[in-house]
Design an enzyme around this catalytic site. Structure first.
Site, PDB file in Angstrom:
ATOM      1  N   ARG A 122       0.807  -1.390  -0.141  1.00  0.00           N
ATOM      2  CA  ARG A 122      -0.124   0.213  -0.020  1.00  0.00           C
ATOM      3  C   ARG A 122       0.793   1.280   0.031  1.00  0.00           C
ATOM      4  O   ARG A 122       0.375   2.301   0.270  1.00  0.00           O
ATOM      5  CB  ARG A 122      -1.074   0.095   1.074  1.00  0.00           C
ATOM      6  CG  ARG A 122      -2.009  -1.016   1.082  1.00  0.00           C
ATOM      7  CD  ARG A 122      -3.289  -0.773   1.931  1.00  0.00           C
ATOM      8  NE  ARG A 122      -4.070  -1.877   1.641  1.00  0.00           N
ATOM      9  CZ  ARG A 122      -4.089  -2.845   2.489  1.00  0.00           C
ATOM     10  NH1 ARG A 122      -3.069  -2.935   3.641  1.00  0.00           N
ATOM     11  NH2 ARG A 122      -4.968  -3.797   2.550  1.00  0.00           N
ATOM     12  N   LYS A 144       2.653  11.302 -11.130  1.00  0.00           N
ATOM     13  CA  LYS A 144       1.746  10.460 -11.874  1.00  0.00           C
ATOM     14  C   LYS A 144       2.689   9.082 -12.143  1.00  0.00           C
ATOM     15  O   LYS A 144       3.885   9.169 -12.795  1.00  0.00           O
ATOM     16  CB  LYS A 144       1.445  11.078 -13.053  1.00  0.00           C
ATOM     17  CG  LYS A 144       0.124  12.000 -12.690  1.00  0.00           C
ATOM     18  CD  LYS A 144      -0.167  12.580 -14.375  1.00  0.00           C
ATOM     19  CE  LYS A 144      -1.392  13.656 -14.144  1.00  0.00           C
ATOM     20  NZ  LYS A 144      -1.787  13.938 -15.787  1.00  0.00           N
ATOM     21  N   GLU A 186       8.120  17.780 -24.755  1.00  0.00           N
ATOM     22  CA  GLU A 186       7.567  18.370 -23.515  1.00  0.00           C
ATOM     23  C   GLU A 186       8.086  19.767 -22.999  1.00  0.00           C
ATOM     24  O   GLU A 186       7.365  20.570 -22.371  1.00  0.00           O
ATOM     25  CB  GLU A 186       7.836  17.435 -22.367  1.00  0.00           C
ATOM     26  CG  GLU A 186       7.442  15.753 -22.683  1.00  0.00           C
ATOM     27  CD  GLU A 186       5.852  15.606 -22.561  1.00  0.00           C
ATOM     28  OE1 GLU A 186       5.089  16.759 -22.398  1.00  0.00           O
ATOM     29  OE2 GLU A 186       5.621  14.290 -22.454  1.00  0.00           O
ATOM     30  N   LYS A 228       6.716  23.107 -14.241  1.00  0.00           N
ATOM     31  CA  LYS A 228       5.776  21.801 -13.577  1.00  0.00           C
ATOM     32  C   LYS A 228       5.751  21.744 -12.160  1.00  0.00           C
ATOM     33  O   LYS A 228       4.592  21.528 -11.574  1.00  0.00           O
ATOM     34  CB  LYS A 228       6.530  20.273 -14.127  1.00  0.00           C
ATOM     35  CG  LYS A 228       5.811  19.278 -13.738  1.00  0.00           C
ATOM     36  CD  LYS A 228       5.752  18.155 -14.499  1.00  0.00           C
ATOM     37  CE  LYS A 228       4.613  17.020 -14.184  1.00  0.00           C
ATOM     38  NZ  LYS A 228       4.744  15.833 -14.944  1.00  0.00           N
ATOM     39  N   GLU A 238      -4.832  17.087 -10.089  1.00  0.00           N
ATOM     40  CA  GLU A 238      -5.412  17.280 -11.409  1.00  0.00           C
ATOM     41  C   GLU A 238      -7.084  17.476 -11.415  1.00  0.00           C
ATOM     42  O   GLU A 238      -7.868  16.806 -12.044  1.00  0.00           O
ATOM     43  CB  GLU A 238      -5.195  16.370 -12.584  1.00  0.00           C
ATOM     44  CG  GLU A 238      -5.436  16.943 -13.983  1.00  0.00           C
ATOM     45  CD  GLU A 238      -4.821  15.764 -15.098  1.00  0.00           C
ATOM     46  OE1 GLU A 238      -3.625  15.579 -14.994  1.00  0.00           O
ATOM     47  OE2 GLU A 238      -5.632  15.713 -15.993  1.00  0.00           O
ATOM     48  N   ARG A 242      -3.886  21.405 -13.605  1.00  0.00           N
ATOM     49  CA  ARG A 242      -2.811  20.251 -13.945  1.00  0.00           C
ATOM     50  C   ARG A 242      -3.185  19.776 -15.424  1.00  0.00           C
ATOM     51  O   ARG A 242      -2.164  19.251 -16.094  1.00  0.00           O
ATOM     52  CB  ARG A 242      -2.578  19.410 -13.101  1.00  0.00           C
ATOM     53  CG  ARG A 242      -1.499  18.318 -13.377  1.00  0.00           C
ATOM     54  CD  ARG A 242      -1.069  17.422 -12.077  1.00  0.00           C
ATOM     55  NE  ARG A 242      -0.107  16.571 -12.688  1.00  0.00           N
ATOM     56  CZ  ARG A 242       0.777  15.660 -11.911  1.00  0.00           C
ATOM     57  NH1 ARG A 242       0.521  15.680 -10.653  1.00  0.00           N
ATOM     58  NH2 ARG A 242       1.619  15.038 -12.341  1.00  0.00           N
ATOM     59  N   ASN A 246      -1.343  18.602 -20.438  1.00  0.00           N
ATOM     60  CA  ASN A 246      -1.477  17.733 -21.261  1.00  0.00           C
ATOM     61  C   ASN A 246      -1.899  18.319 -22.712  1.00  0.00           C
ATOM     62  O   ASN A 246      -2.517  17.714 -23.284  1.00  0.00           O
ATOM     63  CB  ASN A 246      -3.082  17.085 -20.861  1.00  0.00           C
ATOM     64  CG  ASN A 246      -2.683  15.662 -20.280  1.00  0.00           C
ATOM     65  OD1 ASN A 246      -2.483  14.689 -20.910  1.00  0.00           O
ATOM     66  ND2 ASN A 246      -2.673  15.696 -18.891  1.00  0.00           N
ATOM     67  N   HIS A 249      -1.474  16.206 -25.963  1.00  0.00           N
ATOM     68  CA  HIS A 249      -1.659  14.946 -25.294  1.00  0.00           C
ATOM     69  C   HIS A 249      -2.853  14.023 -25.819  1.00  0.00           C
ATOM     70  O   HIS A 249      -2.608  12.814 -25.780  1.00  0.00           O
ATOM     71  CB  HIS A 249      -1.325  14.604 -23.691  1.00  0.00           C
ATOM     72  CG  HIS A 249       0.202  15.017 -23.403  1.00  0.00           C
ATOM     73  ND1 HIS A 249       0.815  16.107 -23.611  1.00  0.00           N
ATOM     74  CD2 HIS A 249       0.918  14.034 -22.845  1.00  0.00           C
ATOM     75  CE1 HIS A 249       2.208  15.954 -23.448  1.00  0.00           C
ATOM     76  NE2 HIS A 249       2.191  14.910 -22.667  1.00  0.00           N
ATOM     77  N   HIS A 253      -1.535  10.806 -27.137  1.00  0.00           N
ATOM     78  CA  HIS A 253      -1.676   9.295 -26.730  1.00  0.00           C
ATOM     79  C   HIS A 253      -2.486   8.532 -27.553  1.00  0.00           C
ATOM     80  O   HIS A 253      -2.225   7.374 -27.979  1.00  0.00           O
ATOM     81  CB  HIS A 253      -2.785   9.716 -25.362  1.00  0.00           C
ATOM     82  CG  HIS A 253      -1.661   9.875 -24.236  1.00  0.00           C
ATOM     83  ND1 HIS A 253      -2.178  10.706 -23.219  1.00  0.00           N
ATOM     84  CD2 HIS A 253      -0.476  10.175 -24.009  1.00  0.00           C
ATOM     85  CE1 HIS A 253      -1.308  10.972 -22.183  1.00  0.00           C
ATOM     86  NE2 HIS A 253      -0.063  10.792 -22.806  1.00  0.00           N
ATOM     87  N   HIS A 266       7.042   8.521 -27.366  1.00  0.00           N
ATOM     88  CA  HIS A 266       5.920   9.386 -26.662  1.00  0.00           C
ATOM     89  C   HIS A 266       6.224  10.782 -26.993  1.00  0.00           C
ATOM     90  O   HIS A 266       5.463  11.547 -27.516  1.00  0.00           O
ATOM     91  CB  HIS A 266       5.962   9.417 -25.159  1.00  0.00           C
ATOM     92  CG  HIS A 266       5.267  10.176 -24.389  1.00  0.00           C
ATOM     93  ND1 HIS A 266       4.029  10.174 -24.322  1.00  0.00           N
ATOM     94  CD2 HIS A 266       5.616  11.345 -23.868  1.00  0.00           C
ATOM     95  CE1 HIS A 266       3.502  11.194 -23.743  1.00  0.00           C
ATOM     96  NE2 HIS A 266       4.117  11.730 -23.252  1.00  0.00           N
TER      97      HIS A 266
END
Ligand code: NAD
Ligand code: GLY
Length: 364
Positions: A122, A144, A186, A228, A238, A242, A246, A249, A253, A266
């Site tokens: 956990r 993330k 990026e 960032k 987010e 945030r 993206n 993206h 993606h 990517h």
């Protein structure tokens, strides 16, 4: 000798952590030891990076209980199955909740190792040692973590912040040019989404960056991490701003998943995705044709693709974009520009304009 350039703090209250940026940091035992404090340490790396950098990283920790898992290389390995050898090793070695996991690699390793740290017993502590430009400017920062699913990019994951990020510029000396270009996608993203002064700086200094001049690369990493860190500190999970990170993206993606993970890097997919976001913004009248050309010109100068692969049609794009994590109530939300250097998260585009962009970029 270690030449620390700067430490950028990610301000998250009691979970605040530093991003140390400098040259030869992996040879700096005092810096490493100040963050790697556990007795039981698992390093997760891959078959490409470990032979280059595992030894210097672990040199000062021979008195600890050290374990290493080296995964196969590639985006296609960012999948749930890659977690199994990691959990096996942790359990076989009897590692407890007070162990530390170290991610040594690019964004793929960072995302997998972070997810392992988020979920083992956990949640255990982890440290990011990014070794690609992309990982230094983006993926190692912000917590993330996760893996891909064949039906969608980064669909399985968790938020879990690292205890520290150690970005050693010297490791970039072995990074292939194609990966350097991918990382710059990026970087351009930060400039386009909210830092017009950085955009100007990049336009002036891009040749120095692409020639890997250390001062220029150092500036790129610092400036990107500052951007960032500020956004993550304001909106860690987010719920709002945030999502601006993206930009490009939703399209990118979709390209990665539709082309098959690993076919396009990517950063390459994000390069084309930024061009598509600029195109749609221009069709909506939110940026001028000159601003669109300015964004595209920078991406062209970096050497990134300006268009997606020809065989992904509008329908395939829509299929993957329909599963984007930014969507709400079945409505596709996109990050677009309202003025260059000023992104917004919006569902206020028109379907007609989106269709025009998809058709223009896929040959209809
Ligand atoms: P990557 O991790 O696949 O690394 C790129 C390649 O470079 C790999 O072959 C790797 O083995 C090699 N490599 C790494 N460091 C090297 C070095 N110093 N010298 C020589 N070779 C080296 O790719 P990436 O571009 O670093 O990361 C992309 C991933 O990051 C994607 O999965 C993307 O979704 C993810 N990402 C995550 C976030 C986040 O916030 N978590 C943000 C952006 C991107
Ligand atoms: N790379 C997107 C984010 O960290 O939010």
């Amino acid at each position: 000798m270690t030449e620390a350039i700067e430490t950028v703090q990610v301000e998250l209250g009691e979970r605040r952590y530093p991003i140390a940026i400098g040259r030869d940091l992996l040879n700096d035992n005092r810096l490493l030891a100040s963050h790697i404090t556990a007795r039981q340490i698992l390093v997760i790396s891959n078959e490409t990076v470990a032979p280059l950098y595992l030894k210097p990283l672990l040199a000062g920790f021979q008195d600890r209980d050290l374990a290493v898992v080296n995964l196969p290389d590639g985006e296609q390995e960012k999948k749930l199955e890659s977690l199994l050898p990691v959990f096996d090793e942790l359990l076989v070695r009897g590692f407890g909740r007070d162990c530390q996991i170290i991610a040594l690699g690019g964004g793929v390793i960072g995302d997998i190792a972070g997810f392992a740290a988020a979920t083992y017993q956990r949640g255990v502590a982890f440290i990011q040692v990014p070794t690609t430009l992309l990982a230094m400017v983006d993926s190692s920062v912000g917590g993330k973590t996760g893996v891909n699913h064949p039906r969608g990019k980064n669909m399985i994951g968790a938020f879990h912040q690292p205890r520290a990020v150690i970005a050693d510029l010297a490791v970039l000396d072995t990074l292939p040019d194609r990966e350097l270009r991918a990382g710059m996608a990026e970087v351009v993203k930060y400039a386009l989404l909210g830092d017009p002064a950085f955009l100007e700086w990049l336009e002036t200094h891009l040749d120095d960056v692409m020639a890997r001049r250390s001062d220029a690369i150092g500036t790129v990493i610092q400036r990107s991490c500052r951007n960032k860190a500020a956004i993550v500190a304001a909106d860690e999970r987010e719920s709002g701003q945030r999502a601006l990170l993206n930009l490009g993206h939703s399209f990118g993606h979709a390209i990665e998943a539709a082309a098959g993970y690993g076919t396009w890097l990517h950063g390459e997919a994000i390069g084309a995705g930024l061009c598509m976001a600029a195109d749609l913004s221009r069709r909506l009248g939110w940026i001028s044709p000159a601003e669109q050309a300015r964004a595209e010109d920078l991406i062209r100068r970096v050497g990134l693709p300006l268009r997606p692969p020809a065989d992904i049609g509008p329908q395939r794009f829509r299929e993957f974009m329909a599963r984007d994590k930014k969507n709400r109530d079945g409505t596709l939300r996109l990050v677009l520009m309202q003025g260059i250097g000023n992104a917004v998260v919006t569902d206020g585009y028109t379907e007609a304009a989106l269709t025009e962009t998809l058709e223009a970029y896929t040959g209809g």
